[in-house]
Design a protein around this motif. Structure first.
Motif, short mmCIF file in Angstrom:
data_model
loop_
_atom_site.label_atom_id
_atom_site.label_comp_id
_atom_site.label_asym_id
_atom_site.label_seq_id
_atom_site.Cartn_x
_atom_site.Cartn_y
_atom_site.Cartn_z
N GLU A 24 14.37 -6.06 8.01
CA GLU A 24 14.71 -7.38 8.40
C GLU A 24 16.23 -7.49 8.33
N ALA A 61 3.16 -1.28 -2.92
CA ALA A 61 3.64 -2.46 -2.60
C ALA A 61 4.94 -2.78 -2.70
N ASP A 62 5.59 -2.03 -3.78
CA ASP A 62 7.29 -2.35 -4.05
C ASP A 62 7.97 -1.62 -2.72
N ASP A 122 0.84 -0.80 -7.20
CA ASP A 122 2.04 -1.71 -7.40
C ASP A 122 3.25 -0.91 -6.77
N GLU A 129 7.57 -3.55 0.54
CA GLU A 129 8.38 -4.76 0.55
C GLU A 129 9.98 -4.40 0.67
N ASP A 130 10.17 -3.02 0.01
CA ASP A 130 11.47 -2.77 0.52
C ASP A 130 11.70 -2.21 1.81
N ASN A 135 9.92 -3.67 4.24
CA ASN A 135 10.14 -4.54 5.12
C ASN A 135 11.59 -5.39 4.90
N GLU A 136 12.01 -5.50 3.81
CA GLU A 136 13.46 -6.10 3.72
C GLU A 136 14.46 -5.32 4.51
#
Length: 101
Positions: free
Chosen positions: A32, A21-22, A18, A25-26, A28-29
């Motif tokens: 972006e 995965a967090d 988990d 995600e961070d 990727n953000e």
């Protein structure tokens, strides 16, 4: 082997996954946000390639090399330095370092 599997804590592994995965995600953000374009028009790769080819063609078609004449006429010594080397100074190689003998 069964003893070793009993030592494995599934909850810790799930927590670790988990967390990973967090973090993904961070990341990727962040990518972006950094990849945003502000006020820049969308440019197609094919357009850029065509412009680069056109610039290359212009460079190869330019036969005027007169800008190199000034470099050929440039002085080869430092102002105030004598033309011939001193007998006491060491011989220098093409990089200005003392030549090895």
């Amino acid at each position: 082997m069964k003893k070793e599997y009993k030592k494995v804590d599934i909850d810790k592994i799930e927590d670790l996954q988990d967390d990973l995965a967090d973090m993904m995600e961070d990341a990727n953000e962040i990518q972006e946000v950094l990849g945003r374009q502000y006020g820049m028009p969308e440019i197609d790769d094919a357009d850029l390639e065509a412009e680069l080819d056109a610039l290359g063609d212009d460079l190869f078609m330019d036969d005027d090399l007169s800008y190199l004449d000034a470099a050929a006429d440039a002085p080869t010594t430092i102002p105030g330095q004598s033309e011939k080397p001193d007998a006491n100074s060491a011989q220098l190689d093409e990089f200005g370092l003392p030549a090895l003998s």
